[in-house]
Design an enzyme around this catalytic site. Structure first.
Site, PDB file in Angstrom:
ATOM      1  N   ASP A 270       6.079   1.200  -1.549  1.00 17.44           N
ATOM      2  CA  ASP A 270       6.243   0.709  -2.945  1.00 17.44           C
ATOM      3  C   ASP A 270       7.790   0.524  -3.174  1.00 17.44           C
ATOM      4  O   ASP A 270       8.497   1.414  -3.030  1.00 17.44           O
ATOM      5  CB  ASP A 270       5.626   1.359  -4.268  1.00 17.44           C
ATOM      6  CG  ASP A 270       5.590   0.336  -5.620  1.00 17.44           C
ATOM      7  OD1 ASP A 270       5.031  -0.662  -5.327  1.00 17.44           O
ATOM      8  OD2 ASP A 270       6.027   1.074  -6.374  1.00 17.44           O
TER       9      ASP A 270
ATOM     10  N   GLU B 149       6.401  -3.206   0.456  1.00 20.68           N
ATOM     11  CA  GLU B 149       6.471  -4.086  -0.706  1.00 20.68           C
ATOM     12  C   GLU B 149       7.590  -4.645  -1.210  1.00 20.68           C
ATOM     13  O   GLU B 149       8.462  -3.936  -1.649  1.00 20.68           O
ATOM     14  CB  GLU B 149       5.715  -2.970  -1.724  1.00 20.68           C
ATOM     15  CG  GLU B 149       5.332  -3.804  -2.991  1.00 20.68           C
ATOM     16  CD  GLU B 149       6.824  -3.876  -4.113  1.00 20.68           C
ATOM     17  OE1 GLU B 149       6.946  -5.198  -4.164  1.00 20.68           O
ATOM     18  OE2 GLU B 149       6.892  -3.009  -4.764  1.00 20.68           O
TER      19      GLU B 149
ATOM     20  N   ASP C 129      -1.069  -4.264 -10.159  1.00 18.20           N
ATOM     21  CA  ASP C 129      -0.024  -4.629 -11.346  1.00 18.20           C
ATOM     22  C   ASP C 129      -0.420  -5.878 -11.812  1.00 18.20           C
ATOM     23  O   ASP C 129       0.411  -6.099 -12.939  1.00 18.20           O
ATOM     24  CB  ASP C 129       1.413  -4.151 -10.702  1.00 18.20           C
ATOM     25  CG  ASP C 129       1.749  -2.929 -10.719  1.00 18.20           C
ATOM     26  OD1 ASP C 129       1.100  -2.021 -11.555  1.00 18.20           O
ATOM     27  OD2 ASP C 129       2.671  -2.578 -10.240  1.00 18.20           O
TER      28      ASP C 129
END
Length: 488
Positions: free
Chosen positions: A288, A335, A388
Protein backbone atom coordinates in the site's frame (compact mmCIF):
# COMPACT_ATOMS: atom_id res chain seq x y z
CA UNK A 1 2.62 -12.72 -13.86
CA UNK A 2 0.44 -15.04 -15.94
CA UNK A 3 -2.88 -13.81 -17.30
CA UNK A 4 -5.51 -14.43 -14.67
CA UNK A 5 -8.26 -13.01 -12.51
CA UNK A 6 -9.54 -13.20 -8.99
CA UNK A 7 -11.79 -11.93 -6.22
CA UNK A 8 -11.11 -9.55 -3.34
CA UNK A 9 -12.69 -10.60 -0.06
CA UNK A 10 -11.17 -10.18 3.37
CA UNK A 11 -11.19 -13.03 5.89
CA UNK A 12 -13.64 -11.11 8.10
CA UNK A 13 -16.24 -11.21 5.29
CA UNK A 14 -16.29 -14.98 4.86
CA UNK A 15 -19.58 -16.65 5.81
CA UNK A 16 -19.30 -18.04 9.34
CA UNK A 17 -21.64 -19.10 12.13
CA UNK A 18 -19.27 -17.74 14.78
CA UNK A 19 -19.64 -14.01 14.11
CA UNK A 20 -16.60 -13.33 11.95
CA UNK A 21 -14.90 -14.99 8.98
CA UNK A 22 -12.14 -17.38 9.95
CA UNK A 23 -9.70 -19.97 8.61
CA UNK A 24 -12.30 -22.67 9.29
CA UNK A 25 -14.56 -24.71 7.04
CA UNK A 26 -16.09 -21.74 5.21
CA UNK A 27 -12.65 -20.55 4.05
CA UNK A 28 -12.00 -23.91 2.42
CA UNK A 29 -15.43 -23.74 0.79
CA UNK A 30 -14.58 -20.30 -0.60
CA UNK A 31 -11.46 -21.74 -2.23
CA UNK A 32 -13.70 -24.39 -3.83
CA UNK A 33 -15.94 -21.56 -5.03
CA UNK A 34 -12.98 -19.74 -6.58
CA UNK A 35 -11.79 -22.89 -8.32
CA UNK A 36 -15.26 -23.69 -9.67
CA UNK A 37 -15.55 -20.09 -10.88
CA UNK A 38 -12.32 -20.43 -12.86
CA UNK A 39 -10.37 -17.97 -10.72
CA UNK A 40 -6.63 -18.04 -10.02
CA UNK A 41 -6.31 -15.45 -7.24
CA UNK A 42 -7.83 -14.58 -3.88
CA UNK A 43 -6.88 -11.16 -2.50
CA UNK A 44 -7.17 -10.46 1.22
CA UNK A 45 -6.52 -7.35 3.30
CA UNK A 46 -3.70 -7.25 5.88
CA UNK A 47 -3.94 -10.17 8.31
CA UNK A 48 -2.36 -8.41 11.30
CA UNK A 49 -3.89 -8.03 14.79
CA UNK A 50 -6.16 -4.98 14.86
CA UNK A 51 -6.85 -2.54 17.66
CA UNK A 52 -9.18 0.39 18.21
CA UNK A 53 -11.17 1.05 15.03
CA UNK A 54 -10.58 -2.51 13.76
CA UNK A 55 -8.66 -1.32 10.70
CA UNK A 56 -6.38 -3.95 9.16
CA UNK A 57 -4.14 -1.05 8.15
CA UNK A 58 -3.44 -0.12 11.80
CA UNK A 59 -2.07 -3.28 13.41
CA UNK A 60 -0.26 -4.04 16.66
CA UNK A 61 2.44 -5.84 14.68
CA UNK A 62 3.74 -5.99 11.11
CA UNK A 63 4.59 -9.68 11.63
CA UNK A 64 1.85 -11.19 13.81
CA UNK A 65 -1.53 -12.52 12.68
CA UNK A 66 -5.00 -11.62 13.90
CA UNK A 67 -6.31 -14.21 16.41
CA UNK A 68 -9.88 -13.27 15.44
CA UNK A 69 -9.31 -15.39 12.29
CA UNK A 70 -8.58 -18.60 14.18
CA UNK A 71 -11.21 -21.19 13.24
CA UNK A 72 -13.03 -22.41 16.34
CA UNK A 73 -14.31 -25.45 14.44
CA UNK A 74 -10.71 -26.41 13.68
CA UNK A 75 -9.79 -26.14 17.37
CA UNK A 76 -12.61 -28.57 18.14
CA UNK A 77 -11.23 -30.97 15.51
CA UNK A 78 -7.77 -30.69 17.07
CA UNK A 79 -9.18 -31.50 20.52
CA UNK A 80 -8.31 -28.11 22.00
CA UNK A 81 -11.96 -27.20 22.51
CA UNK A 82 -15.21 -29.10 22.97
CA UNK A 83 -18.24 -28.38 20.81
CA UNK A 84 -20.15 -27.20 23.88
CA UNK A 85 -17.41 -24.61 24.48
CA UNK A 86 -18.37 -22.76 21.31
CA UNK A 87 -22.04 -23.57 20.68
CA UNK A 88 -23.70 -21.06 22.98
CA UNK A 89 -21.16 -18.26 23.18
CA UNK A 90 -22.43 -14.87 21.96
CA UNK A 91 -20.23 -13.70 19.08
CA UNK A 92 -22.84 -11.62 17.30
CA UNK A 93 -23.88 -14.52 15.07
CA UNK A 94 -27.33 -13.08 14.53
CA UNK A 95 -25.94 -9.99 12.80
CA UNK A 96 -25.05 -9.55 9.13
CA UNK A 97 -22.03 -7.56 10.21
CA UNK A 98 -19.06 -8.28 12.43
CA UNK A 99 -19.63 -7.23 16.03
CA UNK A 100 -16.01 -6.57 16.98
CA UNK A 101 -16.84 -5.85 20.60
CA UNK A 102 -18.34 -9.30 21.08
CA UNK A 103 -15.49 -10.94 19.19
CA UNK A 104 -12.94 -9.12 21.37
CA UNK A 105 -14.78 -9.87 24.58
CA UNK A 106 -15.94 -13.44 24.01
CA UNK A 107 -13.84 -15.11 21.33
CA UNK A 108 -10.60 -14.27 23.10
CA UNK A 109 -11.96 -15.96 26.25
CA UNK A 110 -12.68 -19.13 24.25
CA UNK A 111 -9.13 -19.05 22.87
CA UNK A 112 -7.80 -18.96 26.45
CA UNK A 113 -9.54 -22.30 27.02
CA UNK A 114 -7.77 -23.70 23.97
CA UNK A 115 -4.44 -22.43 25.32
CA UNK A 116 -4.98 -24.19 28.63
CA UNK A 117 -5.73 -27.43 26.77
CA UNK A 118 -2.61 -27.21 24.59
CA UNK A 119 0.07 -29.85 25.17
CA UNK A 120 2.35 -29.10 22.19
CA UNK A 121 5.79 -27.56 22.52
CA UNK A 122 6.10 -24.21 20.78
CA UNK A 123 9.88 -24.01 20.96
CA UNK A 124 10.44 -24.72 17.27
CA UNK A 125 7.84 -22.11 16.31
CA UNK A 126 9.48 -19.54 18.59
CA UNK A 127 12.88 -20.29 17.06
CA UNK A 128 11.54 -19.86 13.51
CA UNK A 129 10.06 -16.47 14.45
CA UNK A 130 12.68 -15.28 16.91
CA UNK A 131 13.04 -11.84 15.30
CA UNK A 132 9.57 -10.78 16.53
CA UNK A 133 7.59 -13.36 18.48
CA UNK A 134 8.94 -12.81 22.03
CA UNK A 135 8.61 -9.03 21.77
CA UNK A 136 5.08 -9.40 20.45
CA UNK A 137 4.02 -11.77 23.24
CA UNK A 138 5.36 -9.36 25.85
CA UNK A 139 3.84 -6.33 24.09
CA UNK A 140 0.32 -7.78 24.05
CA UNK A 141 0.64 -8.98 27.64
CA UNK A 142 1.70 -5.50 28.72
CA UNK A 143 -1.22 -3.93 26.84
CA UNK A 144 -3.60 -6.02 28.92
CA UNK A 145 -1.75 -5.22 32.14
CA UNK A 146 -1.94 -1.49 31.41
CA UNK A 147 -5.69 -1.56 30.58
CA UNK A 148 -5.18 -1.57 26.79
CA UNK A 149 -3.34 1.76 26.86
CA UNK A 150 -0.95 2.58 24.03
CA UNK A 151 2.67 1.67 24.84
CA UNK A 152 3.69 5.32 25.03
CA UNK A 153 1.32 5.69 28.02
CA UNK A 154 2.87 2.82 29.99
CA UNK A 155 5.18 3.29 32.97
CA UNK A 156 8.42 4.91 31.86
CA UNK A 157 10.72 2.00 32.71
CA UNK A 158 8.93 -0.47 30.45
CA UNK A 159 8.09 2.17 27.87
CA UNK A 160 11.84 2.63 27.48
CA UNK A 161 12.45 -1.13 27.68
CA UNK A 162 14.87 -0.82 30.60
CA UNK A 163 16.48 -4.20 31.32
CA UNK A 164 15.27 -4.48 34.89
CA UNK A 165 11.68 -3.76 33.85
CA UNK A 166 11.87 -6.16 30.88
CA UNK A 167 13.14 -8.97 33.12
CA UNK A 168 10.51 -8.23 35.75
CA UNK A 169 7.56 -8.29 33.37
CA UNK A 170 8.78 -11.31 31.42
CA UNK A 171 8.73 -13.24 34.70
CA UNK A 172 5.47 -11.76 36.00
CA UNK A 173 3.60 -12.23 32.72
CA UNK A 174 5.15 -15.53 31.65
CA UNK A 175 1.84 -17.37 31.28
CA UNK A 176 0.16 -14.48 29.50
CA UNK A 177 3.10 -14.22 27.08
CA UNK A 178 2.74 -17.96 26.44
CA UNK A 179 -0.94 -17.41 25.58
CA UNK A 180 -0.18 -14.75 22.96
CA UNK A 181 2.58 -16.86 21.42
CA UNK A 182 0.21 -19.85 21.34
CA UNK A 183 -2.33 -17.76 19.41
CA UNK A 184 0.32 -16.97 16.82
CA UNK A 185 1.24 -20.63 16.57
CA UNK A 186 -2.39 -21.58 15.92
CA UNK A 187 -2.89 -18.67 13.51
CA UNK A 188 0.10 -19.69 11.38
CA UNK A 189 -0.74 -23.39 11.54
CA UNK A 190 -4.30 -22.83 10.35
CA UNK A 191 -3.35 -20.26 7.71
CA UNK A 192 -0.58 -22.52 6.33
CA UNK A 193 -3.10 -25.34 5.95
CA UNK A 194 -5.56 -23.05 4.19
CA UNK A 195 -2.91 -21.61 1.87
CA UNK A 196 -1.66 -25.09 1.02
CA UNK A 197 -5.22 -26.08 0.10
CA UNK A 198 -5.58 -22.96 -2.05
CA UNK A 199 -2.29 -23.55 -3.87
CA UNK A 200 -3.09 -27.23 -4.46
CA UNK A 201 -6.31 -26.10 -6.14
CA UNK A 202 -4.58 -23.59 -8.41
CA UNK A 203 -5.43 -20.53 -6.29
CA UNK A 204 -2.74 -18.02 -5.35
CA UNK A 205 -3.14 -15.68 -2.39
CA UNK A 206 -2.53 -11.94 -2.81
CA UNK A 207 -1.77 -10.37 0.54
CA UNK A 208 -1.67 -6.71 1.46
CA UNK A 209 0.80 -4.83 3.64
CA UNK A 210 0.67 -1.14 4.58
CA UNK A 211 3.86 0.83 3.99
CA UNK A 212 3.65 2.30 7.51
CA UNK A 213 3.09 0.68 10.89
CA UNK A 214 0.78 1.92 13.63
CA UNK A 215 2.22 4.22 16.27
CA UNK A 216 0.83 1.92 18.94
CA UNK A 217 2.58 -1.19 17.69
CA UNK A 218 5.16 -3.64 18.88
CA UNK A 219 7.29 -2.59 15.90
CA UNK A 220 7.73 0.98 17.16
CA UNK A 221 8.04 0.00 20.83
CA UNK A 222 10.71 -2.63 20.15
CA UNK A 223 12.58 -0.80 17.36
CA UNK A 224 12.38 2.88 18.24
CA UNK A 225 15.59 3.77 16.40
CA UNK A 226 13.95 2.77 13.11
CA UNK A 227 11.50 5.67 13.39
CA UNK A 228 11.74 9.44 13.61
CA UNK A 229 11.14 9.78 17.36
CA UNK A 230 12.55 12.20 19.92
CA UNK A 231 14.31 11.24 23.18
CA UNK A 232 10.96 10.67 24.86
CA UNK A 233 9.94 8.30 22.02
CA UNK A 234 7.41 10.81 20.70
CA UNK A 235 7.21 11.13 16.88
CA UNK A 236 9.02 14.09 15.33
CA UNK A 237 7.19 13.79 12.02
CA UNK A 238 4.22 11.72 10.88
CA UNK A 239 2.79 10.36 7.65
CA UNK A 240 0.00 11.58 5.43
CA UNK A 241 -0.82 13.01 2.01
CA UNK A 242 -0.68 16.62 0.79
CA UNK A 243 -3.72 18.76 -0.02
CA UNK A 244 -5.21 17.87 -3.39
CA UNK A 245 -8.39 17.99 -5.47
CA UNK A 246 -10.16 15.70 -2.98
CA UNK A 247 -9.07 17.42 0.25
CA UNK A 248 -8.07 21.03 0.86
CA UNK A 249 -6.18 20.09 4.03
CA UNK A 250 -4.70 16.78 2.84
CA UNK A 251 -4.77 13.54 4.82
CA UNK A 252 -3.20 13.26 8.27
CA UNK A 253 -2.59 9.55 8.93
CA UNK A 254 -0.39 10.09 11.98
CA UNK A 255 1.85 7.02 11.54
CA UNK A 256 5.45 7.56 12.66
CA UNK A 257 7.85 7.92 9.74
CA UNK A 258 10.79 5.63 9.15
CA UNK A 259 14.31 6.74 9.88
CA UNK A 260 15.56 5.66 6.48
CA UNK A 261 19.13 6.68 7.25
CA UNK A 262 19.20 4.26 10.20
CA UNK A 263 17.52 1.51 8.17
CA UNK A 264 20.06 2.00 5.39
CA UNK A 265 22.98 1.63 7.83
CA UNK A 266 21.44 -1.66 8.98
CA UNK A 267 21.04 -2.93 5.39
CA UNK A 268 17.24 -2.68 5.58
CA UNK A 269 17.13 -5.93 7.58
CA UNK A 270 13.74 -5.10 9.17
CA UNK A 271 12.15 -4.58 5.75
CA UNK A 272 13.81 -7.68 4.35
CA UNK A 273 12.41 -9.70 7.25
CA UNK A 274 8.99 -8.12 6.74
CA UNK A 275 8.88 -9.06 3.05
CA UNK A 276 10.29 -12.53 3.80
CA UNK A 277 7.56 -13.13 6.39
CA UNK A 278 4.89 -11.80 4.02
CA UNK A 279 6.04 -14.13 1.24
CA UNK A 280 5.57 -17.08 3.59
CA UNK A 281 1.98 -15.98 4.13
CA UNK A 282 1.15 -14.97 0.55
CA UNK A 283 2.09 -15.84 -3.01
CA UNK A 284 1.96 -12.19 -4.07
CA UNK A 285 2.34 -9.10 -1.86
CA UNK A 286 0.53 -5.84 -2.59
CA UNK A 287 2.28 -2.89 -0.91
CA UNK A 288 0.00 0.00 0.00
CA UNK A 289 1.11 3.60 -0.78
CA UNK A 290 4.08 2.44 -2.84
CA UNK A 291 4.94 5.95 -3.95
CA UNK A 292 6.12 6.60 -0.36
CA UNK A 293 9.32 4.70 -1.11
CA UNK A 294 10.27 7.29 -3.73
CA UNK A 295 9.18 10.33 -1.71
CA UNK A 296 6.85 10.68 1.27
CA UNK A 297 4.80 13.51 2.77
CA UNK A 298 6.36 14.43 6.14
CA UNK A 299 4.11 16.37 8.57
CA UNK A 300 5.23 17.97 11.87
CA UNK A 301 3.92 15.96 14.82
CA UNK A 302 1.05 17.72 16.56
CA UNK A 303 -0.29 19.48 13.46
CA UNK A 304 -4.05 19.16 13.04
CA UNK A 305 -3.91 18.92 9.24
CA UNK A 306 -1.44 17.80 6.56
CA UNK A 307 -1.04 21.30 5.09
CA UNK A 308 2.41 22.01 6.58
CA UNK A 309 4.01 18.81 5.36
CA UNK A 310 6.82 18.54 2.87
CA UNK A 311 8.07 15.97 0.39
CA UNK A 312 11.11 14.03 1.57
CA UNK A 313 13.04 11.53 -0.53
CA UNK A 314 12.63 7.86 0.38
CA UNK A 315 15.05 4.96 -0.10
CA UNK A 316 13.95 4.37 -3.70
CA UNK A 317 15.35 1.46 -5.67
CA UNK A 318 18.14 0.82 -3.15
CA UNK A 319 15.71 -0.82 -0.73
CA UNK A 320 14.30 -3.15 -3.36
CA UNK A 321 17.72 -4.04 -4.70
CA UNK A 322 18.63 -5.12 -1.15
CA UNK A 323 15.41 -7.15 -0.91
CA UNK A 324 16.13 -8.86 -4.24
CA UNK A 325 19.74 -9.52 -3.23
CA UNK A 326 18.51 -11.34 -0.12
CA UNK A 327 15.29 -12.95 -1.33
CA UNK A 328 15.66 -13.15 -5.13
CA UNK A 329 12.84 -12.08 -7.42
CA UNK A 330 9.75 -11.24 -5.38
CA UNK A 331 6.13 -11.07 -6.49
CA UNK A 332 4.98 -7.57 -5.53
CA UNK A 333 2.07 -5.43 -6.71
CA UNK A 334 2.69 -1.71 -6.22
CA UNK A 335 -0.30 0.38 -5.13
CA UNK A 336 0.52 3.43 -7.22
CA UNK A 337 -2.83 5.23 -7.21
CA UNK A 338 -3.24 9.00 -7.18
CA UNK A 339 -1.34 11.81 -8.85
CA UNK A 340 2.13 10.52 -9.61
CA UNK A 341 5.25 12.49 -10.43
CA UNK A 342 7.57 11.45 -13.23
CA UNK A 343 10.06 10.36 -10.55
CA UNK A 344 7.52 7.91 -9.10
CA UNK A 345 6.65 6.60 -12.56
CA UNK A 346 10.33 6.06 -13.35
CA UNK A 347 10.90 4.40 -9.95
CA UNK A 348 8.05 1.94 -10.48
CA UNK A 349 9.37 1.11 -13.95
CA UNK A 350 12.82 0.48 -12.46
CA UNK A 351 11.42 -2.01 -9.93
CA UNK A 352 9.58 -3.90 -12.66
CA UNK A 353 6.58 -4.37 -10.37
CA UNK A 354 3.06 -4.14 -11.82
CA UNK A 355 1.04 -1.09 -10.78
CA UNK A 356 -2.71 -0.74 -10.38
CA UNK A 357 -5.49 0.55 -12.63
CA UNK A 358 -8.90 1.23 -11.06
CA UNK A 359 -11.85 1.44 -13.46
CA UNK A 360 -13.87 3.72 -11.19
CA UNK A 361 -11.18 6.37 -11.82
CA UNK A 362 -11.08 5.82 -15.59
CA UNK A 363 -14.08 7.48 -17.16
CA UNK A 364 -13.73 11.22 -17.28
CA UNK A 365 -14.36 13.19 -20.45
CA UNK A 366 -12.29 16.05 -19.05
CA UNK A 367 -8.90 14.34 -19.31
CA UNK A 368 -7.21 11.23 -20.67
CA UNK A 369 -6.99 8.85 -17.71
CA UNK A 370 -4.22 6.28 -17.35
CA UNK A 371 -6.89 3.95 -15.93
CA UNK A 372 -9.08 3.80 -19.05
CA UNK A 373 -8.71 0.33 -20.66
CA UNK A 374 -7.16 1.51 -23.93
CA UNK A 375 -4.23 2.87 -21.89
CA UNK A 376 -3.59 -0.35 -19.95
CA UNK A 377 -0.37 -2.31 -20.30
CA UNK A 378 0.23 -6.01 -19.69
CA UNK A 379 2.36 -5.42 -16.61
CA UNK A 380 -0.42 -4.08 -14.41
CA UNK A 381 -3.39 -5.20 -12.34
CA UNK A 382 -6.82 -3.81 -13.19
CA UNK A 383 -9.45 -3.48 -10.48
CA UNK A 384 -13.11 -2.52 -10.76
CA UNK A 385 -12.59 -0.95 -7.32
CA UNK A 386 -10.75 -1.57 -4.05
CA UNK A 387 -11.71 -1.84 -0.37
CA UNK A 388 -11.49 1.98 -0.11
CA UNK A 389 -13.84 2.66 -3.04
CA UNK A 390 -17.58 2.68 -3.40
CA UNK A 391 -18.94 -0.65 -4.55
CA UNK A 392 -19.59 -0.56 -8.28
CA UNK A 393 -23.32 -0.05 -7.69
CA UNK A 394 -22.64 2.69 -5.15
CA UNK A 395 -20.42 4.48 -7.68
CA UNK A 396 -22.94 3.89 -10.46
CA UNK A 397 -25.86 5.34 -8.47
CA UNK A 398 -24.04 8.40 -7.09
CA UNK A 399 -25.27 11.59 -8.81
CA UNK A 400 -21.86 13.25 -8.56
CA UNK A 401 -20.48 10.53 -10.85
CA UNK A 402 -23.18 11.00 -13.46
CA UNK A 403 -20.83 12.20 -16.21
CA UNK A 404 -18.30 9.44 -15.61
CA UNK A 405 -21.04 6.82 -15.48
CA UNK A 406 -22.49 7.98 -18.82
CA UNK A 407 -19.04 7.75 -20.39
CA UNK A 408 -18.54 4.27 -18.92
CA UNK A 409 -21.93 3.15 -20.26
CA UNK A 410 -20.98 4.32 -23.73
CA UNK A 411 -17.39 3.04 -23.60
CA UNK A 412 -18.16 -0.41 -22.17
CA UNK A 413 -21.63 -0.75 -23.73
CA UNK A 414 -23.13 -1.25 -20.28
CA UNK A 415 -26.75 -2.36 -20.29
CA UNK A 416 -29.47 -3.31 -17.85
CA UNK A 417 -29.99 -6.55 -19.75
CA UNK A 418 -26.44 -7.77 -19.11
CA UNK A 419 -26.36 -6.21 -15.67
CA UNK A 420 -24.47 -2.95 -15.29
CA UNK A 421 -22.12 -4.49 -12.74
CA UNK A 422 -21.35 -7.43 -15.03
CA UNK A 423 -20.56 -5.11 -17.91
CA UNK A 424 -18.18 -3.19 -15.70
CA UNK A 425 -16.45 -6.41 -14.59
CA UNK A 426 -16.28 -7.37 -18.27
CA UNK A 427 -14.36 -4.10 -18.82
CA UNK A 428 -11.71 -5.31 -16.37
CA UNK A 429 -11.65 -8.94 -17.52
CA UNK A 430 -11.26 -7.93 -21.20
CA UNK A 431 -8.31 -5.66 -20.47
CA UNK A 432 -4.80 -6.46 -21.69
CA UNK A 433 -3.70 -6.24 -18.01
CA UNK A 434 -2.09 -9.44 -16.78
CA UNK A 435 -4.38 -9.63 -13.78
CA UNK A 436 -7.98 -8.50 -13.27
CA UNK A 437 -9.56 -8.28 -9.81
CA UNK A 438 -12.95 -7.28 -8.42
CA UNK A 439 -14.44 -7.21 -4.91
CA UNK A 440 -17.08 -9.85 -4.25
CA UNK A 441 -19.59 -7.03 -3.66
CA UNK A 442 -19.33 -6.08 -7.35
CA UNK A 443 -20.15 -9.60 -8.51
CA UNK A 444 -23.13 -9.59 -6.16
CA UNK A 445 -24.31 -6.17 -7.35
CA UNK A 446 -24.37 -4.69 -3.82
CA UNK A 447 -24.69 -0.99 -3.08
CA UNK A 448 -22.68 1.20 -0.71
CA UNK A 449 -24.40 -0.22 2.36
CA UNK A 450 -22.06 -3.17 1.82
CA UNK A 451 -18.80 -1.39 1.07
CA UNK A 452 -15.77 -2.33 3.14
CA UNK A 453 -14.32 1.01 4.16
CA UNK A 454 -15.13 4.72 4.05
CA UNK A 455 -11.74 6.39 4.57
CA UNK A 456 -13.18 9.67 5.83
CA UNK A 457 -15.52 8.04 8.37
CA UNK A 458 -14.17 6.35 11.51
CA UNK A 459 -17.08 4.05 12.42
CA UNK A 460 -18.77 0.96 10.97
CA UNK A 461 -15.95 -0.01 8.64
CA UNK A 462 -14.54 -3.50 8.00
CA UNK A 463 -17.78 -5.15 9.13
CA UNK A 464 -19.42 -6.55 5.97
CA UNK A 465 -20.09 -10.29 5.95
CA UNK A 466 -21.19 -12.40 2.99
CA UNK A 467 -23.99 -14.92 3.35
CA UNK A 468 -23.32 -18.56 2.50
CA UNK A 469 -26.28 -18.53 0.11
CA UNK A 470 -24.64 -15.77 -1.94
CA UNK A 471 -21.74 -18.04 -2.97
CA UNK A 472 -23.87 -20.32 -5.12
CA UNK A 473 -23.46 -22.38 -8.30
CA UNK A 474 -25.22 -19.80 -10.48
CA UNK A 475 -22.63 -17.18 -9.52
CA UNK A 476 -19.80 -19.68 -10.06
CA UNK A 477 -21.00 -20.44 -13.58
CA UNK A 478 -21.49 -16.79 -14.47
CA UNK A 479 -17.98 -15.82 -13.32
CA UNK A 480 -16.43 -18.84 -15.02
CA UNK A 481 -18.13 -18.08 -18.33
CA UNK A 482 -16.81 -14.50 -18.34
CA UNK A 483 -13.35 -15.68 -17.28
CA UNK A 484 -13.12 -18.28 -20.03
CA UNK A 485 -14.34 -15.77 -22.62
CA UNK A 486 -11.35 -13.53 -21.95
CA UNK A 487 -8.91 -16.43 -21.41
CA UNK A 488 -8.14 -15.55 -17.83
Amino acid sequence: MERGSGIIMHITSLPNKYGIGSFGEEAFKFIDFLKNAGQKYWQVLPLGPTGYGDSPYQCFSAFAGNPYFIGLDLLVKDGLLRLEDIENIDLGQEKERVDYYKIFKNKMEILKKAYKNNKESLEEFKLENKNWIEDYGLFMSLKNKFDLKAWYDWDKDIRFREKEAMDKYKKELEDEIGYWIFLQYVFHKQWSSLKEYANSNGIKIIGDIPIYVAGDSCDVWANHKMFLLDEERVPLRVAGCPPDYFSETGQLWGNPLYNWEYLDKNNYIWWINRIKTSLKLYDVVRIDHFRGFEAFWSIPYGDKTAINGEWVKGPGIKLFNKIKDELGEVNIIAEDLGLLTQEVIDFLKETGFPGMKVLQFAFSRDYESQYVPHNHIKNCVVYTGTHDNDTFLGWFQDEKNKGDVEYAKEYLKLSEEEGYNWGFIRGAWSSVAALAMAPLQDFLGLDNNYRMNRPSIAENNWTWRAGEEQLNEDLEHKIKKLTELYRR
